[in-house]
Design a protein around this motif. Structure first.
Motif, PDB file in Angstrom:
ATOM      1  N   PHE A 336       0.825  -1.214   0.000  1.00  0.00           N
ATOM      2  CA  PHE A 336       0.000   0.000   0.000  1.00  0.00           C
ATOM      3  C   PHE A 336       0.861   1.266   0.000  1.00  0.00           C
ATOM      4  N   GLN A 337       1.870   1.295   0.857  1.00  0.00           N
ATOM      5  CA  GLN A 337       2.708   2.494   1.007  1.00  0.00           C
ATOM      6  C   GLN A 337       3.469   2.825  -0.273  1.00  0.00           C
ATOM      7  N   THR A 338       4.012   1.814  -0.918  1.00  0.00           N
ATOM      8  CA  THR A 338       4.795   2.050  -2.127  1.00  0.00           C
ATOM      9  C   THR A 338       3.910   2.481  -3.291  1.00  0.00           C
ATOM     10  N   LYS A 340       1.202   4.244  -2.964  1.00  0.00           N
ATOM     11  CA  LYS A 340       0.913   5.647  -2.660  1.00  0.00           C
ATOM     12  C   LYS A 340       2.091   6.535  -3.022  1.00  0.00           C
ATOM     13  N   GLY A 343       2.041   7.314  -6.526  1.00  0.00           N
ATOM     14  CA  GLY A 343       0.924   8.131  -6.969  1.00  0.00           C
ATOM     15  C   GLY A 343      -0.302   7.388  -7.450  1.00  0.00           C
ATOM     16  N   ASN A 345      -3.540   4.325  -6.347  1.00  0.00           N
ATOM     17  CA  ASN A 345      -4.210   3.530  -5.319  1.00  0.00           C
ATOM     18  C   ASN A 345      -4.246   2.068  -5.742  1.00  0.00           C
ATOM     19  N   THR A 346      -4.186   1.190  -4.776  1.00  0.00           N
ATOM     20  CA  THR A 346      -4.226  -0.238  -5.066  1.00  0.00           C
ATOM     21  C   THR A 346      -5.208  -0.925  -4.130  1.00  0.00           C
ATOM     22  N   TRP A 396       6.818  -0.288  -9.104  1.00  0.00           N
ATOM     23  CA  TRP A 396       6.168  -0.753  -7.870  1.00  0.00           C
ATOM     24  C   TRP A 396       6.896  -1.963  -7.303  1.00  0.00           C
ATOM     25  N   PRO A 412       8.046  12.253  -2.291  1.00  0.00           N
ATOM     26  CA  PRO A 412       7.120  12.464  -3.403  1.00  0.00           C
ATOM     27  C   PRO A 412       7.561  13.643  -4.244  1.00  0.00           C
TER      28      PRO A 412
END
Length: 412
Positions: A336-338, A340, A343, A345-346, A396, A412
Motif C-alpha cells: 500500500f505504502q509504495t 501511494k 501516486g 491507489n491499489t 512498484w 514524493p
C-alpha cells in the motif's frame, strides 16, 4: 568506544545514499520501458507448455547472466539469479512464472497492433517475467547498498497442472527456511493479492465392464453414474462468505452410441479462501460421488447386474493450499505504502497464485500486478497494453523490494 568522525558521517549520509539509489532505480525502470516491453514480447514467443518450460527457462537464465547476475537452474527447472547483500538483512524473492496453460504446438507469435500486444500468455505471465527482469536490470545499474539478499526467480509450475511445483521446490528444497518475503508478479494492472484462495482438484472416474447397449442391457453404466453424480454436485450448497465455489469442468467417456461405456470421468475444481469452507464442500462432493455409485449399482438388481458392479476412482489433480494474511502484515502495508509513493491507489484481493504457498505456511507473501492493462487471460486472444504509465508496474515491484530491504522511500 567512541565512533570515529567517518563512521558518524557515513551513518548520517546512508539514508540519503539509499534514497539516491532508489531514485536511480525508478529512473532506470522508466527510461528503459521500451526494453521491458521487448523482453515481454520476445519471452512470450518461446513456448512454455505445462511441464515443458525448459527452452524458456534457458533463455531467461541467459538474460539474467547478461545483466551480470550469478544464475543457476535448479533440479526442477526454476531459474534463480541472486543479488547478495551484506548478509545482515532479510531474504527477498521476486518471481514470475515461466509456464503457460497452452499445449505444445500452440502458435505463440505475438502481434502488435497500435500498442496492443496479443498472444498466448502475453499477460500471464510474460508481463511478470519482464517486470522481474526490469527490476533486476535497474538494481544492477543503480547498484544500491542493501543488507538484504535479493533473489530473482523465473519459476516453473504455477498454472493448474503444475500444482505450484516450482515454489514448492523453492520452499521445500532450494531455499528451505531462508525466505523472509515472497513477491510474485503475475499479470497486469495495479492491484495485488494478499489472501490465498485454495483449491482441490480431482479427476473422478466410474469404471465397469461395459458391453453392447442391447445385449448387455441391465448392467450398471459408468456414464449413468457420472450423470447421477453431476446432478448431486449441482445441488451442493456452499457459503457465500468467504466465497466458496465448485465446478465440473471436463467430462469424458464412452466409445460408441451402441456401447455401454467401460468408464466415464469428470474433472472437478473446488475453491475457497477458507480452510473450513473448502473442506466442507469437498466432503459434500465426495458424498455425492459415493451416492451416485451406490444408486447406479442398485438400479439393476438382476442376476447380470449382480456380477457387474461399477467402481469409483478419485485421483488428485492438484491441491493448492489456502490461508489468510492480515492487512496489518508488513508486506501488505508496504504494498500500500509504495503504491501511494508512486501516486496510485491499489486494492488487496484474494486469488490463487504462487503466493498461496508462502501464505499457507505463515511466510509473508503477495502477488502483485505488473502494470498496464490486459484481458483474455488463458485464451488465444490474450492481450496487453502498456498505456501511458505501464512502467509503474516494475517501479512498484522495485520499490516494494527496496522497502522490505530496509531502504527509505523516495520523497514524493
Amino acid at each position: 568506544m567512541k565512533k570515529t568522525f567517518l563512521a558518524v558521517a557515513l551513518a548520517i549520509l546512508a539514508p540519503r545514499a539509499e534514497a539516491q539509489g532508489i531514485d536511480a532505480i525508478l529512473a532506470t525502470v522508466k527510461a528503459d520501458n521500451a526494453w521491458t516491453l521487448q523482453q515481454q514480447r520476445t519471452i512470450c514467443e518461446i513456448p512454455a507448455p505445462p511441464f515443458k518450460e525448459t527452452e524458456r527457462g534457458l533463455e531467461y537464465k541467459r538474460r539474467f547472466e547478461a545483466l551480470g547476475l550469478a544464475t543457476r537452474i535448479d533440479a526442477i527447472g526454476n531459474v534463480i539469479a541472486e543479488r547478495p547483500g551484506t548478509g545482515r538483512g532479510p531474504t527477498i524473492v521476486l518471481a514470475g512464472h515461466l509456464d503457460t496453460v497452452f499445449p505444445e504446438g500452440t502458435d505463440v507469435k505475438v502481434k502488435d497492433q497500435g500498442g496492443r500486444m496479443s498472444g498466448p500468455g502475453i499477460g500471464d505471465d510474460c508481463r511478470g517475467l519482464a517486470v522481474v527482469l526490469a527490476v533486476a536490470r535497474a538494481y544492477q545499474r543503480a547498484d544500491p547498498r542493501h543488507d538484504a539478499r535479493i533473489i530473482f526467480v523465473g519459476n516453473v509450475g504455477e498454472e493448474g497442472p503444475g500444482n505450484l511445483r516450482g515454489v514448492r521446490h523453492l520452499f521445500d528444497v532450494e531455499l528451505k527456511g531462508k525466505i523472509d518475503y515472497f513477491i510474485s508478479v503475475d499479470g497486469q494492472g495495479t492491484d495485488f493479492v494478499s489472501r490465498a484462495v485454495g483449491s482441490n482438484r480431482y479427476k473422478v472416474t466410474y469404471k465397469g465392464p461395459g458391453g453392447h447397449s442391447y445385449g448387455a442391457f441391465g448392467i450398471p453404466n459408468p456414464i449413468h453414474a457420472l450423470g447421477r453424480a453431476i446432478d448431486g454436485i449441482a445441488d451442493v450448497q456452499v457459503n457465500a462468505n468467504p466465497k466458496t465455489t465448485f465446478n465440473v469442468g471436463v467430462i469424458a467417456g464412452g466409445t460408441s452410441v451402441n456401447s455401454i461405456a467401460f468408464e466415464a470421468s469428470m474433472e472437478i475444481d473446488m475453491r475457497s479462501e477458507s480452510v473450513a469452507n473448502l473442506a466442507a464442500v469437498d466432503a459434500q462432493i465426495r458424498a455425492a460421488l459415493t451416492a451416485a455409485l451406490t444408486a447406479e449399482n442398485a438400479r439393476w438388481p438382476g442376476e447380470r447386474a449382480s456380477r457387474a458392479k461399477i467402481s469409483l476412482v478419485i485421483d488428485t489433480i492438484g491441491i493448492r493450499p489456502t490461508g489468510a494474511q492480515s492487512d496489518s502484515a508488513r508486506i501488505v502495508q508496504v504494498a500500500f505504502q509504495t503504491a501511494k509513493a508512486l501516486g496510485f491507489n491499489t486494492t488487496a484481493t484474494a486469488s490463487s497464485t504462487d503466493a498461496n504457498l508462502p501464505i499457507s505456511r505463515g511466510v509473508a507473501g503477495i502477488a502483485i500486478d505488473g502494470g498496464g492493462e490486459g484481458g483474455g487471460g488463458h485464451s488465444l486472444a490474450e492481450w496487453y497494453e502498456d498505456g501511458p504509465s505501464g512502467w509503474l508496474g516494475p517501479q512498484w515491484a522495485a520499490l516494494i523490494v527496496a522497502r522490505l530491504a530496509g531502504m527509505d522511500l523516495p520523497k514524493p
